[in-house]
Design a protein around this motif. Structure first.
Motif, PDB file in Angstrom:
ATOM      1  N   GLY A 162      39.889  26.770  23.264  1.00 59.10           N
ATOM      2  CA  GLY A 162      40.307  27.590  24.392  1.00 59.10           C
ATOM      3  C   GLY A 162      40.273  29.057  24.000  1.00 59.10           C
ATOM      4  O   GLY A 162      41.306  29.705  23.887  1.00 59.10           O
ATOM      5  N   GLU A 163      39.067  29.600  23.797  1.00 65.67           N
ATOM      6  CA  GLU A 163      38.932  30.980  23.314  1.00 65.67           C
ATOM      7  C   GLU A 163      38.485  31.895  24.446  1.00 65.67           C
ATOM      8  O   GLU A 163      37.542  31.590  25.176  1.00 65.67           O
ATOM      9  N   HIS A 164      39.200  33.011  24.601  1.00 67.39           N
ATOM     10  CA  HIS A 164      38.953  33.995  25.659  1.00 67.39           C
ATOM     11  C   HIS A 164      39.177  33.393  27.051  1.00 67.39           C
ATOM     12  O   HIS A 164      38.634  33.879  28.040  1.00 67.39           O
ATOM     13  N   THR A 165      39.964  32.350  27.104  1.00 67.54           N
ATOM     14  CA  THR A 165      40.379  31.794  28.399  1.00 67.54           C
ATOM     15  C   THR A 165      41.745  32.312  28.816  1.00 67.54           C
ATOM     16  O   THR A 165      42.081  32.259  29.999  1.00 67.54           O
ATOM     17  N   ASP A 166      42.546  32.818  27.877  1.00 65.69           N
ATOM     18  CA  ASP A 166      43.932  33.150  28.217  1.00 65.69           C
ATOM     19  C   ASP A 166      44.024  34.303  29.209  1.00 65.69           C
ATOM     20  O   ASP A 166      44.764  34.232  30.190  1.00 65.69           O
ATOM     21  N   TYR A 167      43.257  35.376  29.002  1.00 64.17           N
ATOM     22  CA  TYR A 167      43.332  36.491  29.943  1.00 64.17           C
ATOM     23  C   TYR A 167      42.526  36.220  31.214  1.00 64.17           C
ATOM     24  O   TYR A 167      42.515  37.034  32.138  1.00 64.17           O
ATOM     25  N   ASN A 168      41.880  35.072  31.279  1.00 68.94           N
ATOM     26  CA  ASN A 168      41.237  34.614  32.508  1.00 68.94           C
ATOM     27  C   ASN A 168      42.087  33.577  33.238  1.00 68.94           C
ATOM     28  O   ASN A 168      41.577  32.810  34.063  1.00 68.94           O
ATOM     29  N   ASP A 169      43.386  33.566  32.922  1.00 66.96           N
ATOM     30  CA  ASP A 169      44.357  32.666  33.552  1.00 66.96           C
ATOM     31  C   ASP A 169      44.046  31.197  33.287  1.00 66.96           C
ATOM     32  O   ASP A 169      44.400  30.323  34.083  1.00 66.96           O
ATOM     33  N   GLY A 170      43.396  30.919  32.160  1.00 71.29           N
ATOM     34  CA  GLY A 170      42.961  29.559  31.877  1.00 71.29           C
ATOM     35  C   GLY A 170      43.893  28.795  30.963  1.00 71.29           C
ATOM     36  O   GLY A 170      45.106  29.027  30.923  1.00 71.29           O
ATOM     37  N   PHE A 171      43.313  27.868  30.188  1.00 71.75           N
ATOM     38  CA  PHE A 171      44.066  26.960  29.332  1.00 71.75           C
ATOM     39  C   PHE A 171      43.716  27.197  27.864  1.00 71.75           C
ATOM     40  O   PHE A 171      42.582  27.541  27.536  1.00 71.75           O
ATOM     41  N   VAL A 172      44.697  26.988  27.005  1.00 70.74           N
ATOM     42  CA  VAL A 172      44.500  27.118  25.561  1.00 70.74           C
ATOM     43  C   VAL A 172      45.263  26.003  24.860  1.00 70.74           C
ATOM     44  O   VAL A 172      46.172  25.393  25.440  1.00 70.74           O
ATOM     45  N   ARG A 189      36.762  41.445  28.169  1.00 69.18           N
ATOM     46  CA  ARG A 189      37.758  41.245  29.228  1.00 69.18           C
ATOM     47  C   ARG A 189      37.320  41.951  30.512  1.00 69.18           C
ATOM     48  O   ARG A 189      37.434  41.387  31.606  1.00 69.18           O
ATOM     49  N   ALA A 190      36.824  43.158  30.398  1.00 65.95           N
ATOM     50  CA  ALA A 190      36.372  43.894  31.578  1.00 65.95           C
ATOM     51  C   ALA A 190      35.211  43.172  32.264  1.00 65.95           C
ATOM     52  O   ALA A 190      35.122  43.142  33.503  1.00 65.95           O
ATOM     53  N   GLU A 191      34.303  42.594  31.477  1.00 67.28           N
ATOM     54  CA  GLU A 191      33.197  41.842  32.068  1.00 67.28           C
ATOM     55  C   GLU A 191      33.695  40.641  32.852  1.00 67.28           C
ATOM     56  O   GLU A 191      33.199  40.347  33.949  1.00 67.28           O
ATOM     57  N   CYS A 192      34.673  39.951  32.299  1.00 63.86           N
ATOM     58  CA  CYS A 192      35.243  38.796  33.004  1.00 63.86           C
ATOM     59  C   CYS A 192      35.922  39.222  34.303  1.00 63.86           C
ATOM     60  O   CYS A 192      35.794  38.554  35.341  1.00 63.86           O
ATOM     61  N   GLU A 193      36.650  40.315  34.241  1.00 65.77           N
ATOM     62  CA  GLU A 193      37.331  40.806  35.441  1.00 65.77           C
ATOM     63  C   GLU A 193      36.329  41.240  36.500  1.00 65.77           C
ATOM     64  O   GLU A 193      36.529  41.008  37.698  1.00 65.77           O
ATOM     65  N   ARG A 194      35.229  41.875  36.070  1.00 65.51           N
ATOM     66  CA  ARG A 194      34.195  42.280  37.013  1.00 65.51           C
ATOM     67  C   ARG A 194      33.542  41.064  37.652  1.00 65.51           C
ATOM     68  O   ARG A 194      33.299  41.037  38.872  1.00 65.51           O
ATOM     69  N   ALA A 195      33.258  40.038  36.871  1.00 66.37           N
ATOM     70  CA  ALA A 195      32.655  38.821  37.412  1.00 66.37           C
ATOM     71  C   ALA A 195      33.582  38.160  38.424  1.00 66.37           C
ATOM     72  O   ALA A 195      33.131  37.704  39.487  1.00 66.37           O
ATOM     73  N   ALA A 196      34.862  38.090  38.114  1.00 65.31           N
ATOM     74  CA  ALA A 196      35.825  37.499  39.047  1.00 65.31           C
ATOM     75  C   ALA A 196      35.856  38.278  40.357  1.00 65.31           C
ATOM     76  O   ALA A 196      35.908  37.687  41.454  1.00 65.31           O
ATOM     77  N   GLU A 197      35.822  39.605  40.242  1.00 60.65           N
ATOM     78  CA  GLU A 197      35.824  40.439  41.449  1.00 60.65           C
ATOM     79  C   GLU A 197      34.589  40.159  42.304  1.00 60.65           C
ATOM     80  O   GLU A 197      34.688  40.011  43.529  1.00 60.65           O
ATOM     81  N   LEU A 198      33.420  40.086  41.685  1.00 61.30           N
ATOM     82  CA  LEU A 198      32.189  39.833  42.430  1.00 61.30           C
ATOM     83  C   LEU A 198      32.180  38.443  43.066  1.00 61.30           C
ATOM     84  O   LEU A 198      31.590  38.247  44.136  1.00 61.30           O
ATOM     85  N   LEU A 199      32.843  37.499  42.417  1.00 57.84           N
ATOM     86  CA  LEU A 199      32.889  36.129  42.938  1.00 57.84           C
ATOM     87  C   LEU A 199      34.027  35.923  43.934  1.00 57.84           C
ATOM     88  O   LEU A 199      34.143  34.845  44.530  1.00 57.84           O
ATOM     89  N   GLY A 200      34.875  36.931  44.090  1.00 62.32           N
ATOM     90  CA  GLY A 200      35.950  36.844  45.065  1.00 62.32           C
ATOM     91  C   GLY A 200      37.080  35.917  44.666  1.00 62.32           C
ATOM     92  O   GLY A 200      37.738  35.320  45.523  1.00 62.32           O
ATOM     93  N   VAL A 201      37.334  35.813  43.356  1.00 65.10           N
ATOM     94  CA  VAL A 201      38.436  34.978  42.875  1.00 65.10           C
ATOM     95  C   VAL A 201      39.401  35.837  42.072  1.00 65.10           C
ATOM     96  O   VAL A 201      39.037  36.905  41.558  1.00 65.10           O
ATOM     97  N   ALA A 202      40.647  35.383  41.968  1.00 67.79           N
ATOM     98  CA  ALA A 202      41.656  36.145  41.237  1.00 67.79           C
ATOM     99  C   ALA A 202      41.337  36.208  39.750  1.00 67.79           C
ATOM    100  O   ALA A 202      41.608  37.212  39.078  1.00 67.79           O
ATOM    101  N   ALA A 203      40.790  35.138  39.221  1.00 70.44           N
ATOM    102  CA  ALA A 203      40.432  35.058  37.801  1.00 70.44           C
ATOM    103  C   ALA A 203      39.373  33.982  37.650  1.00 70.44           C
ATOM    104  O   ALA A 203      39.204  33.117  38.523  1.00 70.44           O
TER     105      ALA A 203
END
Length: 400
Positions: free
Chosen positions: A35-45, A247-261
């Protein structure tokens, strides 16, 4: 002395400050199974706590000052106001020399607690720190330092609500906030949660959105397996921007996909098709599939299929290498050579770009696997790696 010897640390505190400490607290480092780099994407670890960690001897003081010393930096004494808004505190944050920057972790923790805790205001303190975690190895010595400091200050100043089992989740959030605001590292919540919430013999299945967690048995020894940590001795400072860019790339992708994370992406093929940027597609693919791997790993452990965990580790490593692009040669070689020598699987751990890898191996092949990795490093002219057999230990606690 070792960092787990509270009486020796108390004696060293008495020598340094000419008075006895009021207690000694300890917080562990961690290994993240998967579970790497999932935590700041509101995921599971799925981390577990190590026996190795950071200990803090502490005593209150009435002058509003936080004085911090470390046995690992014996020539440095950092003294700052415990009030983060004091001019001297601001000046230190802006101009502290490099040799004092490590003190931002305990100082930032004190500053955040000072602002948050209103029922029992946090005052000054003298701290003496000792650690037996490998520095720069990706085992979260920074979070251990934050959590040990937080426990000490909360107990010294009677913040009982944060010391209760339910309060530890909030304490993890405060320690994370300290690292964000005063160190400049935009970390997720995993490291602080693992340090405060883990129990011996278990990994912690943590939902990084809700903060809810459950203990998952990790019977490696009973299954004839060992989890070997390989410190590649290749270190990288995550504060310098690479971690933040991911982290910024993940946040940008979430924004483009219209999801919170990115945790909220349910249809991966559709999400990848919707993104034009190939870099963002790779980031999304890693995060979504890594969350699935965490859930699958928990299922394997609960079913007693511990040996099958190796394939999950290797799949995670390949994703981190090819999709998230944060692995490094030392980790790649360690994972490849370990499997050639009979390991079940392995992966890089931590934020990436340097640090450690983990290898799941049968107990009777630990020496063979270690030697294979060591020989591969020698052939390449790299510094000899260090090895640690990881054992799941208890979380942060008072020792004395």
């Amino acid at each position: 002395m070792t960092a787990s010897d509270p009486r020796a640390l108390a004696a060293a505190f008495t020598e340094a400050y000419r008075r006895a400490p009021e207690g000694v607290w300890r917080a562990p480092g961690r290994v993240n199974v998967i579970g790497e780099h999932t935590d700041y994407n509101d995921g599971f670890v799925l981390p577990f706590a190590l026996p190795q960690g950071v200990s803090v001897a502490a005593a209150r003081r009435d002058d509003g000052v936080l004085e911090v010393r470390s046995l690992q930096a014996a020539d440095t004494v950092v003294t700052v106001p415990v009030d983060p808004h004091a001019p001297e505190a601001r000046r230190w944050r802006d101009t502290a020399p490099q040799r004092e920057r490590w003190a931002a972790y305990p100082a930032g923790t004190a500053w955040v607690l000072r602002e948050h805790v209103t029922s029992a205001p946090i005052g000054g303190a003298s701290l003496l720190i000792d650690a037996d975690l490998l520095q720069g190895a990706g085992l979260s010595s920074s979070a251990a330092l934050e959590c040990a400091t937080a426990l000490a200050l909360c107990e010294l100043y009677g913040a009982a609500d944060l010391l209760a089992p339910a309060g530890r989740r909030e304490l993890a959030r405060l320690a994370q906030r300290a690292e964000h605001e005063y160190v400049g590292m935009p970390c997720g919540i995993m490291d602080q949660s693992a340090s405060l919430l883990c129990t011996a013999g278990h990994a912690l299945m943590l939902d990084c959105r809700s903060g809810l967690s459950t203990q998952v048995p990790l019977p490696l020894e009973d299954s004839g397996l060992r989890l070997l940590v390989v410190d590649t001795r290749m270190h990288h400072e995550l504060v310098d921007g690479d971690y933040g860019r991911r982290r910024a790339e993940c946040e940008r992708a979430a924004e483009l996909l219209g999801v919170a994370a990115l945790r909220d992406v349910k249809d991966l093929p559709a999400a990848l098709k919707a993104l034009n940027d190939p870099v963002l597609r790779r980031r999304v693919q890693h995060v979504v599939t890594e969350n699935h791997r965490v859930e699958a790993a928990v299922g394997l452990l609960r079913a007693g299929a511990t040996a099958e965990l190796g394939a999950m580790l290797t799949a995670s490593h390949l994703s981190l290498r090819d999709q998230f692009e944060i692995s490094w040669p030392g980790a790649d070689v360690a994972v490849e050579e370990a499997q050639r020598a009979g390991a079940r699987g392995g992966r890089m751990v931590g934020g990436g770009f340097g640090g450690s890898a983990i290898v799941l191996t049968p107990a009777d092949r630990v020496d063979r696997v270690s030697e294979a990795i060591r020989a591969a490093y020698e052939r390449r002219g790299w510094e000899e790696p260090r090895f640690l057999t990881a054992v799941a230990a208890d979380g942060a606690r008072r020792l004395l």
